[in-house]
Scaffold this motif. Structure first.
Motif, short mmCIF file in Angstrom:
data_model
loop_
_atom_site.label_atom_id
_atom_site.label_comp_id
_atom_site.label_asym_id
_atom_site.label_seq_id
_atom_site.Cartn_x
_atom_site.Cartn_y
_atom_site.Cartn_z
N ARG A 1 0.82 -1.21 0.00
CA ARG A 1 0.00 0.00 0.00
C ARG A 1 0.85 1.26 0.00
O ARG A 1 0.41 2.34 0.34
CB ARG A 1 -0.94 0.01 1.21
CG ARG A 1 -2.11 -0.97 1.06
CD ARG A 1 -3.04 -0.90 2.25
NE ARG A 1 -4.26 -1.63 1.98
CZ ARG A 1 -4.39 -2.95 2.07
NH1 ARG A 1 -3.34 -3.67 2.44
NH2 ARG A 1 -5.54 -3.53 1.80
N GLU A 2 2.12 1.11 -0.38
CA GLU A 2 3.04 2.23 -0.38
C GLU A 2 3.50 2.55 -1.79
O GLU A 2 3.74 1.65 -2.60
CB GLU A 2 4.25 1.92 0.51
CG GLU A 2 3.91 1.66 1.96
CD GLU A 2 3.33 2.89 2.65
OE1 GLU A 2 3.68 4.00 2.23
OE2 GLU A 2 2.52 2.72 3.59
N SER A 3 3.62 3.83 -2.07
CA SER A 3 4.22 4.26 -3.33
C SER A 3 5.73 4.19 -3.18
O SER A 3 6.31 4.76 -2.24
CB SER A 3 3.77 5.69 -3.64
OG SER A 3 4.48 6.18 -4.74
N VAL A 4 6.39 3.48 -4.08
CA VAL A 4 7.84 3.28 -4.00
C VAL A 4 8.49 3.90 -5.22
O VAL A 4 7.84 4.24 -6.21
CB VAL A 4 8.17 1.78 -3.91
CG1 VAL A 4 7.56 1.16 -2.67
CG2 VAL A 4 7.69 1.05 -5.16
N GLU A 5 9.80 4.01 -5.13
CA GLU A 5 10.56 4.58 -6.23
C GLU A 5 10.43 3.68 -7.46
O GLU A 5 10.76 2.50 -7.39
CB GLU A 5 12.02 4.71 -5.84
CG GLU A 5 12.93 5.18 -6.97
CD GLU A 5 12.50 6.54 -7.50
OE1 GLU A 5 12.58 6.73 -8.73
OE2 GLU A 5 12.06 7.40 -6.69
N PRO A 6 9.94 4.19 -8.60
CA PRO A 6 9.77 3.33 -9.79
C PRO A 6 11.06 2.67 -10.23
O PRO A 6 11.05 1.60 -10.82
CB PRO A 6 9.22 4.29 -10.84
CG PRO A 6 8.62 5.41 -10.06
CD PRO A 6 9.44 5.56 -8.84
N GLY A 7 12.21 3.32 -9.94
CA GLY A 7 13.49 2.74 -10.37
C GLY A 7 13.77 1.39 -9.76
O GLY A 7 14.58 0.61 -10.28
N TRP A 8 13.11 1.09 -8.60
CA TRP A 8 13.32 -0.23 -8.00
C TRP A 8 12.87 -1.36 -8.92
O TRP A 8 13.29 -2.48 -8.79
CB TRP A 8 12.52 -0.31 -6.69
CG TRP A 8 13.06 0.59 -5.61
CD1 TRP A 8 14.06 1.50 -5.71
CD2 TRP A 8 12.55 0.69 -4.28
NE1 TRP A 8 14.26 2.14 -4.53
CE2 TRP A 8 13.32 1.66 -3.60
CE3 TRP A 8 11.55 0.04 -3.57
CZ2 TRP A 8 13.12 2.00 -2.29
CZ3 TRP A 8 11.34 0.37 -2.26
CH2 TRP A 8 12.12 1.35 -1.62
N PHE A 9 11.97 -1.04 -9.83
CA PHE A 9 11.40 -2.08 -10.68
C PHE A 9 12.03 -2.11 -12.06
O PHE A 9 11.50 -2.74 -12.98
CB PHE A 9 9.88 -1.88 -10.80
CG PHE A 9 9.13 -2.16 -9.54
CD1 PHE A 9 8.69 -3.44 -9.23
CD2 PHE A 9 8.88 -1.15 -8.62
CE1 PHE A 9 7.99 -3.70 -8.07
CE2 PHE A 9 8.20 -1.40 -7.44
CZ PHE A 9 7.75 -2.68 -7.16
N ASN A 10 13.15 -1.42 -12.24
CA ASN A 10 13.79 -1.42 -13.56
C ASN A 10 14.15 -2.83 -14.01
O ASN A 10 14.13 -3.16 -15.19
CB ASN A 10 15.04 -0.53 -13.55
CG ASN A 10 14.67 0.95 -13.52
OD1 ASN A 10 13.58 1.32 -13.95
ND2 ASN A 10 15.56 1.79 -13.01
N SER A 11 14.50 -3.68 -13.04
CA SER A 11 14.93 -5.03 -13.41
C SER A 11 13.78 -5.89 -13.91
O SER A 11 14.00 -6.92 -14.56
CB SER A 11 15.58 -5.71 -12.19
OG SER A 11 14.64 -5.79 -11.12
#
Length: 760
Positions: free
Chosen positions: A132-142
């Motif tokens: 339920r948290e907005s996270v840094e989109p860069g974490w999902f680059n992989s």
């Protein structure tokens, strides 16, 4: 010696009788034994086939359930992606807080989506929701690459089918790609998941590929987990539905693999299938054994009786066959004869004969003739129709009466679609010509469904008749007195209409519909004289359904009776809040022709305590066709109750002056098609002047429908119409909106100014 010879003679006679008896008993015994063996084999084979059919049915149900899941997934996603605010907050100026609260948390909290991503036009993630948290989109680059099949497909880069995924949303390719949406099954983070993506746009209509490429999109992920499978399994009654992973399904389970376009397995589901055939075999084998023992005994007893009656049966066989295969009223071949002949035609076509066609003909308004003039007149009408059909068609064509008001024709040499349409038009013209029976001039119509039998057809006679019936359904739905040729799309259309019919029945029963009211104003547009009550349906899943979709379904299914009563009762109840304001309610022809219609109106007026002087019932000319005497009686009874009567859509039908002189109408409503043509067609303007003059000459008020521009209003005001309605004076709205407008001081306001005034 004499006694000895007599004894030997008796033995010889007994031996001869025994041999004769054996010559009968042995063949019968062999036949019974073979029959028992065949039945046992048939039972076992049928049981195995029943198991296979049940399994295949379960597989289809599972695939359909996943498709429904995909469509539901897309609707959830489109609830936040397809609107003006989403386009403004994401595409025009990215608002992370708004995206998090109104998209991410909304999809998570209300629809339990596992991941939510937002990507810009270059497919770069600009927002990601984890938990339920907005996270840094860069974490999902992989893992962005894992979303590529869905993104590429939605943006139209992957051709006809997605790569590395299986589409489970709408399979009508053109509609899906144009709308910029898709739901797929693919592997995500090593697990099977449903992934849906939709372009962020102000509406579902997207102009083209260039606009699609420039739009951001929202991607949502929901894993295929045990909870989801348990829900599907419970709904479909699939026991122990689960993911198999890499392990093979056990012997008591069956597995179904879902693969991408390259044949790679995306996920495998297993469940414990139903085995109805095996259960039936276990339960019926003892009874079959007893039954066949009795059958053997019965066969022996019947054998002697059959020999004695064979001659009698042969004498009456031809007569009985004729009676069994022909209609006693008109002498045409009946349904049985038609079915046999159709099977022969199908076989002949498969063996190289020219194509054939089946015409399924249904007489429109025949029931009204029976109800109003009696069955003897109806029977004579059937004989007249029979004579016209028989005289119109060729000798090699078969005309049959299937029952009631249904006829069928087999046309030989049907290799030209245009020729079939011309034949259908001749049939309709012949049937629609007036009949003079017992001093009554009778008008009926005909609708025709056509199914073509060609060398590629693998269908049985029942399937061909089903196709013709679906085409007939389409012809009736499109307005009757026309012919339609079957195409495959009618199957899906019929299923969709049946679902809507079921949902509409539930909506009427549970009071889920609503009434929208469109203002009717005076000629200058500064005073609201009345409102027209219009049914509206907001489906909990499908959203707002246009009246042009559900009203024809209601008319064809008979639900229009219940719907019409509901609208009348609700309109009378809500209009009590506007004293002195007239409320108009449309009346369906089916509703008006019911013998108890006037009693129903009277009962509703009494129940709602509504002043009948302010109720206006709108009828169309089709309501009066073929029903003149009973319609006149009903209208005079209605006038005695107090409501006013209006002739709706005047100018689009026969526009018979006899109707205006004979029936007690208070108002004429000019059809909107003439209003739209005022500025470009001098003929339309002349017709409007003529209608206004006619109405005034007969002492009737004249209302113009569909007024949208100031120029139209000025022309109609100059022409002398008494009142107008249309978007220029307000779209159909809720009762509260009407109450607010009535409470305002001042003159007519446009929709935009009304909205501004209400907001202020």
């Amino acid at each position: 010696m004499v006694e000895t010879n007599a004894r030997f003679a008796d033995k010889g006679a007994q031996a001869s009788w025994d041999r004769a008896r054996l010559s009968i008993v042995i063949p019968i015994s062999v036949i019974v034994a073979v029959a028992i063996l065949c039945v046992v084999i048939a039972v076992l084979t049928s049981a195995r086939r029943a198991n296979e059919v049940a399994l295949e049915h379960e597989r289809r149900l599972l695939s359909r359930a996943l498709s429904n899941h995909g469509e539901q997934f897309l609707r959830e996603l489109e609830s936040v992606s397809v609107n003006e605010e989403a386009a403004r907050r994401i595409r025009d100026r990215f608002d992370r807080d708004w995206v998090h609260n109104r998209i991410g948390l909304w999809l998570k909290n209300y629809f339990d989506h596992d991941f939510v991503f937002v990507a810009d036009a270059s497919d770069t993630l600009t927002y990601a929701l984890l938990g339920r948290e907005s996270v840094e989109p860069g974490w999902f680059n992989s893992i962005v690459a894992e979303l590529t099949p869905t993104i590429d497909f939605v943006r139209g880069r992957s051709g006809e089918e997605p790569k590395g995924a299986l589409r489970i949303s709408d399979h009508r390719e053109g509609a899906t790609r144009k709308r910029g949406r898709a739901a797929l099954i693919q592997r995500f983070l090593g697990r099977p998941a449903t992934i849906a993506a939709a372009l962020v746009a102000p509406s579902v209509q997207i102009a083209g590929d260039r606009e699609r490429a420039a739009m951001p999109l929202i991607v949502a992920v929901k894993f295929v987990d045990e909870e989801m499978l348990a829900e599907i399994g419970a709904r479909l009654q699939l026991n122990e539905l689960h993911l198999t992973g890499n392990a093979a399904a056990s012997s008591s389970h069956t597995a179904h693999e879902f693969k991408d376009s390259d044949g790679q397995t995306l996920m495998s589901l297993a469940w414990s299938p139903k085995r109805p055939g095996s259960e039936i075999v276990t339960s019926v084998i003892p009874f079959i054994a007893v039954a066949f023992a009795g059958f053997a005994l019965l066969a022996a007893l019947i054998h002697g009786y059959m020999r004695r009656t064979a001659a009698t049966i042969a004498q009456g066989e031809q007569r009985l066959r004729y009676l069994a295969l022909h209609d006693p009223l008109c002498g045409l071949p009946n349904r049985n004869y038609f079915g046999e002949r159709l099977e022969e035609v199908i076989r002949d076509v498969r063996n190289g004969a020219p194509p054939a066609a089946v015409f399924y003909i249904d007489l429109d308004h025949f029931k009204d003739v029976n109800d109003t003039l009696g069955h003897p007149v109806g029977d004579e009408l059937i004989r007249n129709v029979t004579a016209r059909l028989s005289g119109l068609l060729r000798p090699e064509d078969l005309v049959s009466r299937l029952g009631g008001d249904e006829f069928a024709v087999i046309i030989a040499g049907a290799d030209d679609v245009a020729a079939l349409q011309r034949t259908a038009e001749r049939i309709i013209s012949a049937i629609c010509a007036p009949y003079l029976i017992a001093g009554h001039s009778i008008l009926i119509g005909a609708s025709i469904g056509i199914a073509i039998v060609d060398h590629r057809s693998e269908d049985a006679a029942a399937d061909v008749m089903r196709y013709a019936d679906m085409a007939l359904y389409r012809a009736k739905n499109e307005g009757r007195n026309r012919a339609c040729i079957y195409d495959a799309a009618m199957d899906a259309d019929l299923s969709e209409r049946k679902l809507l019919e079921r949902d509409l029945r539930e909506a009427i029963a549970s009071d889920q519909l609503r009434i929208a009211y469109q203002p009717i104003v005076n000629g200058s547009g500064d005073t609201i004289l009345g409102v027209e009550a219009l049914a509206r349906w907001s489906h909990p899943v499908r959203g707002d359904i246009e009246p042009s979709r559900f009203i024809p379904i209601a008319e064809h299914s008979g639900l229009i009776i219940e719907l019409g009563e509901w609208v009348l009762r609700r309109a009378c109840t809500e209009a009590k809040a506007w004293p002195g304001l007239a409320v108009s309610v449309n009346v369906s022809p089916l509703q008006f022709r019911r013998p108890d219609f006037v009693d129903t109106v009277e009962r509703i007026l009494a129940e709602t305590d509504f002043d009948p002087a302010f109720l206006e019932l709108e009828l169309t000319e089709s309501t009066l066709l073929g029903n003149v005497e009973s319609a006149e009686v009903a209208m005079h009874r209605l006038k005695a109750l107090g409501p006013r009567l209006a002739l709706d859509d005047f100018g689009t039908g026969y526009s018979s002056l006899a109707y205006l002189r004979r029936f007690p109408f208070d108002k004429l409503k000019i059809d909107k098609s003439f209003i739209r043509s005022i500025e470009r067609s001098p003929d339309a303007a002349a017709i409007i002047h003529a209608i206004v003059g006619l109405g005034r000459g007969l002492g009737m008020k004249v209302t113009a429908e569909g007024v949208e521009t100031a120029e139209q209003q000025l022309f109609l005001r100059a022409a002398g119409v008494h009142s107008m309605q249309g978007y220029r004076f307000g779209r159909p709205g809720s009762p509260s909106l009407i109450s607010t407008r009535l409470a305002m001081n001042g003159t007519h306001r446009s929709i935009a100014s009304d909205a501004a005034a209400l907001a202020g």
